[in-house]
Motif scaffolding. Sequence first.
Motif, PDB file in Angstrom:
ATOM      1  N   ALA A 140       0.823  -1.214   0.000  1.00  0.00           N
ATOM      2  CA  ALA A 140       0.000   0.000   0.000  1.00  0.00           C
ATOM      3  C   ALA A 140       0.857   1.264   0.000  1.00  0.00           C
ATOM      4  N   VAL A 141       1.959   1.235   0.737  1.00  0.00           N
ATOM      5  CA  VAL A 141       2.841   2.404   0.787  1.00  0.00           C
ATOM      6  C   VAL A 141       3.548   2.601  -0.549  1.00  0.00           C
ATOM      7  N   GLN A 142       4.048   1.516  -1.118  1.00  0.00           N
ATOM      8  CA  GLN A 142       4.776   1.613  -2.388  1.00  0.00           C
ATOM      9  C   GLN A 142       3.891   2.072  -3.535  1.00  0.00           C
ATOM     10  N   SER A 143       2.608   1.745  -3.467  1.00  0.00           N
ATOM     11  CA  SER A 143       1.683   2.158  -4.527  1.00  0.00           C
ATOM     12  C   SER A 143       1.204   3.589  -4.354  1.00  0.00           C
ATOM     13  N   GLY A 144       1.461   4.175  -3.190  1.00  0.00           N
ATOM     14  CA  GLY A 144       0.981   5.519  -2.906  1.00  0.00           C
ATOM     15  C   GLY A 144      -0.397   5.561  -2.284  1.00  0.00           C
ATOM     16  N   ALA A 145      -1.003   4.400  -2.022  1.00  0.00           N
ATOM     17  CA  ALA A 145      -2.340   4.370  -1.430  1.00  0.00           C
ATOM     18  C   ALA A 145      -2.326   4.797   0.034  1.00  0.00           C
ATOM     19  N   VAL A 146      -1.196   4.555   0.713  1.00  0.00           N
ATOM     20  CA  VAL A 146      -1.056   4.918   2.126  1.00  0.00           C
ATOM     21  C   VAL A 146       0.176   5.791   2.300  1.00  0.00           C
ATOM     22  N   ALA A 147      -0.002   6.921   2.986  1.00  0.00           N
ATOM     23  CA  ALA A 147       1.128   7.752   3.406  1.00  0.00           C
ATOM     24  C   ALA A 147       1.511   7.321   4.821  1.00  0.00           C
ATOM     25  N   LEU A 148       2.712   6.780   4.962  1.00  0.00           N
ATOM     26  CA  LEU A 148       3.169   6.239   6.244  1.00  0.00           C
ATOM     27  C   LEU A 148       4.158   7.207   6.885  1.00  0.00           C
ATOM     28  N   GLU A 149       3.750   7.832   7.982  1.00  0.00           N
ATOM     29  CA  GLU A 149       4.612   8.744   8.731  1.00  0.00           C
ATOM     30  C   GLU A 149       5.364   7.954   9.786  1.00  0.00           C
ATOM     31  N   ASP A 150       6.683   8.039   9.733  1.00  0.00           N
ATOM     32  CA  ASP A 150       7.547   7.189  10.545  1.00  0.00           C
ATOM     33  C   ASP A 150       8.085   7.940  11.754  1.00  0.00           C
ATOM     34  N   TYR A 151       7.977   7.318  12.907  1.00  0.00           N
ATOM     35  CA  TYR A 151       8.594   7.802  14.141  1.00  0.00           C
ATOM     36  C   TYR A 151       9.331   6.618  14.775  1.00  0.00           C
ATOM     37  N   SER A 152       9.989   6.846  15.890  1.00  0.00           N
ATOM     38  CA  SER A 152      10.674   5.753  16.580  1.00  0.00           C
ATOM     39  C   SER A 152       9.750   5.119  17.605  1.00  0.00           C
ATOM     40  N   ASN A 153      10.190   3.978  18.148  1.00  0.00           N
ATOM     41  CA  ASN A 153       9.411   3.274  19.158  1.00  0.00           C
ATOM     42  C   ASN A 153       9.332   4.031  20.480  1.00  0.00           C
ATOM     43  N   LEU A 154      10.198   4.983  20.697  1.00  0.00           N
ATOM     44  CA  LEU A 154      10.075   5.839  21.882  1.00  0.00           C
ATOM     45  C   LEU A 154       9.208   7.054  21.584  1.00  0.00           C
ATOM     46  N   ALA A 155       9.304   7.576  20.384  1.00  0.00           N
ATOM     47  CA  ALA A 155       8.539   8.777  20.043  1.00  0.00           C
ATOM     48  C   ALA A 155       7.034   8.547  20.133  1.00  0.00           C
ATOM     49  N   MET A 156       6.556   7.384  19.679  1.00  0.00           N
ATOM     50  CA  MET A 156       5.108   7.152  19.664  1.00  0.00           C
ATOM     51  C   MET A 156       4.500   7.157  21.060  1.00  0.00           C
ATOM     52  N   PRO A 157       5.034   6.415  22.034  1.00  0.00           N
ATOM     53  CA  PRO A 157       4.435   6.502  23.376  1.00  0.00           C
ATOM     54  C   PRO A 157       4.609   7.870  24.020  1.00  0.00           C
ATOM     55  N   LEU A 158       5.683   8.583  23.690  1.00  0.00           N
ATOM     56  CA  LEU A 158       5.821   9.940  24.213  1.00  0.00           C
ATOM     57  C   LEU A 158       4.720  10.839  23.678  1.00  0.00           C
ATOM     58  N   ARG A 159       4.389  10.684  22.420  1.00  0.00           N
ATOM     59  CA  ARG A 159       3.313  11.488  21.839  1.00  0.00           C
ATOM     60  C   ARG A 159       1.956  11.111  22.436  1.00  0.00           C
ATOM     61  N   LEU A 160       1.761   9.826  22.728  1.00  0.00           N
ATOM     62  CA  LEU A 160       0.532   9.408  23.396  1.00  0.00           C
ATOM     63  C   LEU A 160       0.485   9.931  24.831  1.00  0.00           C
ATOM     64  N   LEU A 161       1.626   9.905  25.505  1.00  0.00           N
ATOM     65  CA  LEU A 161       1.677  10.445  26.860  1.00  0.00           C
ATOM     66  C   LEU A 161       1.319  11.936  26.848  1.00  0.00           C
ATOM     67  N   GLY A 162       1.859  12.660  25.872  1.00  0.00           N
ATOM     68  CA  GLY A 162       1.521  14.073  25.755  1.00  0.00           C
ATOM     69  C   GLY A 162       0.035  14.284  25.533  1.00  0.00           C
TER      70      GLY A 162
END
Length: 331
Positions: free
Chosen positions: A92-114
Amino acid sequence: MSHHKVISLAEAVRRHTWDGMQYASGAALPVGSDAIVFGRELLRQGRRDLHAIFHCNTQQLNLLAAAGAVSRAECGFSGLEGFGFAKGLGRAVQSGAVALEDYSNLAMPLRLLGGALNWPFVPATVNVGTDLEFRSAFDPEHSPNRDKIRTVTDPFSGRTIGAFSTLQPDLAAIHVTLADPEGNAIMLGTEWSRFELSRAAKRVILIADAIVETDCMRQFPNLVRIPGLLVEAVVYWPFAAWPQASPGMYDGDEAHMKAMNDALGSEAGTAAYLADYVDGIDGVDDYLDRIGRERIAALSRGPTSFLLDPYRRWILPHADALALSREGAAA
């Protein structure tokens, strides 16, 4: 139990989801507890254009992306660990159907904590100075991108540091091992960011492998990481994380993990998988039959099954839990 929160899976999706919403799940390991069956029902009901927020990709995001239900996704890891690249998501990403925004495994829970703390942003010292900072799938024309991870000045030291946007998804479908009818929940095994996600999301639906009497939660109050006051609804669905694992309940189904990922690698394979394991499923018991009762018995006898022993006395029989689901859906 007249005021319980247990409803059917179909009713939970009908009442609480819509096209274009920010949908969060996948808060455990890519091969661990995730509410995969909720994603199956999203597809059954034809939800589209989802903005998916997953701490880590799982077979749920892999399936949703392969089936065309996701247009945007944010996650901290996109593989399936020992099972390789996620072929449906990758396609899906390679075809352009999905835009995948990449973060690290620490960044995601920090953003959820925020998001849980209702902060305007989260100070960031990770991801800064890397491509994760300067490349955005949501704004690919601008590189280096200065808006994905912005900069702020530390008021104490005067140092310039990064700043993450916070996450407050419209809905989180969170897999738990045990839930009582009021929505109190116990998670066995790796928790990852399910705690933070349950506080950050605007609405929370629990997908529970088993329903227990509330006395279980009173016996182990220190293990109730998600209290009922945060929960909109509870869905009873055994093997909800299949083919991934639910510690104490069942091991991962390695054969199906591989077969599912291979199927999602092509349009034809995805269509066949949807016919067999999404559109072709008629309720909980049909779902369990489709997995196979002998396979269920084998997966349930794994090396983590002893983790469930302290709670078994409070688990409601299958028929009683299904009756609650029917009662809640009719209310």
